[in-house]
Design an enzyme around this catalytic site. Sequence first.
Site, mmCIF file in Angstrom:
data_model
loop_
_atom_site.group_PDB
_atom_site.id
_atom_site.type_symbol
_atom_site.label_atom_id
_atom_site.label_comp_id
_atom_site.label_asym_id
_atom_site.label_seq_id
_atom_site.Cartn_x
_atom_site.Cartn_y
_atom_site.Cartn_z
ATOM 1 N N ASP A 143 0.851 -1.196 0.000
ATOM 2 C CA ASP A 143 0.000 0.000 0.000
ATOM 3 C C ASP A 143 0.884 1.242 0.000
ATOM 4 O O ASP A 143 2.034 1.196 0.458
ATOM 5 C CB ASP A 143 -0.857 0.042 1.272
ATOM 6 C CG ASP A 143 -1.949 -1.022 1.291
ATOM 7 O OD1 ASP A 143 -2.087 -1.760 0.307
ATOM 8 O OD2 ASP A 143 -2.649 -1.096 2.318
ATOM 9 N N ARG A 155 -1.054 -0.625 -8.591
ATOM 10 C CA ARG A 155 -2.457 -0.344 -8.311
ATOM 11 C C ARG A 155 -2.590 1.181 -8.263
ATOM 12 O O ARG A 155 -2.010 1.831 -7.392
ATOM 13 C CB ARG A 155 -2.842 -0.935 -6.959
ATOM 14 C CG ARG A 155 -4.270 -0.619 -6.537
ATOM 15 C CD ARG A 155 -4.437 -0.720 -5.035
ATOM 16 N NE ARG A 155 -4.149 -2.048 -4.543
ATOM 17 C CZ ARG A 155 -3.667 -2.259 -3.309
ATOM 18 N NH1 ARG A 155 -3.423 -1.256 -2.494
ATOM 19 N NH2 ARG A 155 -3.426 -3.480 -2.911
HETATM 20 C C1 LIG Z 1 -8.332 -1.716 -3.900
HETATM 21 C C2 LIG Z 1 -8.025 -0.380 -3.283
HETATM 22 C C3 LIG Z 1 -6.810 -0.181 -2.634
HETATM 23 C C4 LIG Z 1 -6.483 1.068 -2.096
HETATM 24 N N1 LIG Z 1 -5.237 1.269 -1.583
HETATM 25 C C5 LIG Z 1 -4.877 2.527 -1.227
HETATM 26 C C6 LIG Z 1 -3.538 2.837 -0.862
HETATM 27 O O1 LIG Z 1 -2.657 1.975 -0.862
HETATM 28 N N2 LIG Z 1 -3.229 4.112 -0.509
HETATM 29 C C7 LIG Z 1 -4.180 5.119 -0.533
HETATM 30 O O2 LIG Z 1 -3.827 6.265 -0.249
HETATM 31 N N3 LIG Z 1 -5.461 4.845 -0.847
HETATM 32 C C8 LIG Z 1 -5.838 3.587 -1.200
HETATM 33 N N4 LIG Z 1 -7.137 3.334 -1.552
HETATM 34 C C9 LIG Z 1 -8.193 4.366 -1.319
HETATM 35 C C10 LIG Z 1 -8.291 5.354 -2.474
HETATM 36 O O3 LIG Z 1 -7.154 6.202 -2.470
HETATM 37 C C11 LIG Z 1 -9.565 6.222 -2.366
HETATM 38 O O4 LIG Z 1 -9.532 6.954 -1.193
HETATM 39 C C12 LIG Z 1 -10.864 5.424 -2.405
HETATM 40 O O5 LIG Z 1 -10.787 4.388 -3.346
HETATM 41 C C13 LIG Z 1 -12.061 6.315 -2.776
HETATM 42 O O6 LIG Z 1 -11.881 6.902 -4.012
HETATM 43 P P1 LIG Z 1 -12.573 6.413 -5.378
HETATM 44 O O7 LIG Z 1 -11.499 6.147 -6.343
HETATM 45 O O8 LIG Z 1 -13.478 5.280 -5.156
HETATM 46 O O9 LIG Z 1 -13.325 7.689 -5.957
HETATM 47 P P2 LIG Z 1 -14.322 8.733 -5.328
HETATM 48 O O10 LIG Z 1 -14.439 9.798 -6.356
HETATM 49 O O11 LIG Z 1 -13.933 9.098 -3.942
HETATM 50 O O12 LIG Z 1 -15.673 7.914 -5.258
HETATM 51 C C14 LIG Z 1 -16.380 7.454 -6.406
HETATM 52 C C15 LIG Z 1 -17.676 6.811 -5.953
HETATM 53 O O13 LIG Z 1 -17.392 5.635 -5.218
HETATM 54 C C16 LIG Z 1 -18.226 5.489 -4.099
HETATM 55 N N5 LIG Z 1 -17.397 5.550 -2.869
HETATM 56 C C17 LIG Z 1 -16.080 5.867 -2.791
HETATM 57 N N6 LIG Z 1 -15.634 5.763 -1.530
HETATM 58 C C18 LIG Z 1 -16.691 5.379 -0.796
HETATM 59 C C19 LIG Z 1 -16.873 5.105 0.587
HETATM 60 N N7 LIG Z 1 -15.889 5.210 1.477
HETATM 61 N N8 LIG Z 1 -18.116 4.756 0.985
HETATM 62 C C20 LIG Z 1 -19.147 4.624 0.119
HETATM 63 N N9 LIG Z 1 -19.032 4.871 -1.208
HETATM 64 C C21 LIG Z 1 -17.839 5.242 -1.651
HETATM 65 C C22 LIG Z 1 -19.222 6.605 -4.196
HETATM 66 O O14 LIG Z 1 -20.340 6.129 -4.943
HETATM 67 C C23 LIG Z 1 -18.486 7.660 -4.965
HETATM 68 O O15 LIG Z 1 -19.325 8.552 -5.629
HETATM 69 C C24 LIG Z 1 -7.468 2.115 -2.131
HETATM 70 C C25 LIG Z 1 -8.684 1.896 -2.769
HETATM 71 C C26 LIG Z 1 -8.968 0.691 -3.352
HETATM 72 C C27 LIG Z 1 -10.296 0.532 -4.056
#
Ligand SMILES: Cc1cc2nc3c(=O)[nH]c(=O)nc-3n(C[C@H](O)[C@H](O)[C@H](O)COP(=O)(O)OP(=O)(O)OC[C@H]3O[C@@H](n4cnc5c(N)ncnc54)[C@H](O)[C@@H]3O)c2cc1C
Length: 309
Positions: free
Chosen positions: A132, A182
Amino acid sequence: MSLIRNLLLAGSESTWLRSQATRSRIVRRSVTRFMPGETIDAALAAARDLQAAGTPTILTHLGENVRDASEAAAVAAHYLELLDRVHAAGLDAWVSVKPTQLGLDLGMDLCRRHLVRLSAHAANTRNMLWIDMESTPYVDRTIDLYRGLRGEFANVGVALQAYLYRTPEILDALIPLGPAVRVVKGAYREPPSLAFPNKKDVDEQFYRLSVRLVAADAQAAGAFLAIGTHDPALIARLQAHLAAQQVSRDRYEFEMLYGIRRDLQTQLARAGARVRVLISYGEYWFPWYMRRLAERPANLWFVAKNLAG
Ligand SMILES: Cc1cc2nc3c(=O)[nH]c(=O)nc-3n(C[C@H](O)[C@H](O)[C@H](O)COP(=O)(O)OP(=O)(O)OC[C@H]3O[C@@H](n4cnc5c(N)ncnc54)[C@H](O)[C@@H]3O)c2cc1C
């Protein structure tokens, strides 16, 4: 960055709030929306159910900023056991770790030793180890660790955050290694001097980073793209690019978090895409949970509903 998001991310760093929240039954109940349980058994059971429905997983044991070498060693031992249990159960479940959970605050060498052991064990059990990406003070050290591991092991991947201005340079330097990356938007509280404050810019950089990973030179070097987002517009835009470029389906996949946008997970899988779900488990869920609330402050209504009834 919205005020609520800022407050939630600041709260994620508060030890006082952590001790209050982890004692509250109501908060603990709200957490179950994103986490099947605190134990390895609960995580493996969820991975089995998802696999039966055709969805492979990634497992991560919650924890970060470990301050004690014996604690870091216990975390490494936990992951070795997890790799064995995944193998014994015949699960397609990768493993993802945080460097500060494996002692990065105590020194690079200590953290590297644990990561080398875990990468070797992942290779022996035909698994993949993902690293991560945490907040900015750890980015360079995490990339250094990844470069070293990738020289020795093919089965390691790293997360890169689209919100940081400098991520494209980091990615360009990794491309010759044929990295497994990722791409994620980024979940920590970063200043506008280091990270895009506006979603539109983060989304654009996310798209470009993903496109870079499937460019001819990256693919020739062996790069693998994991698209870590729940953002339907971004996913649709990337799907169009991947189809137009005829990128082979075994060179990329979509990854989402347990309990978030199951509708989208199903829709993508039905369309023939590879979708993997990241399952987090463990007792140290507070900062991770606060980051999930910060991503979507509307989730606070869910907590409020639990409080009300
Ligand atoms: C497999 C995976 C691994 C990850 N690893 C890391 C990492 O190593 N380091 C790091 O900094 N971040 C990590 N993240 C978190 C990432 O950085 C984002 O904070 C997170 O994925 C939310 O952003 P989004 O891309 O879904 O887009 P957004 O624009 O935030 O969300 C898009 C849509 O997704 C849905 N959604 C998003 N988040 C949520 C929530 N919490 N609850 C409910 N609905 C939601 C909503 O419908 C929203 O409109 C990871 C995420 C994933 C999926």
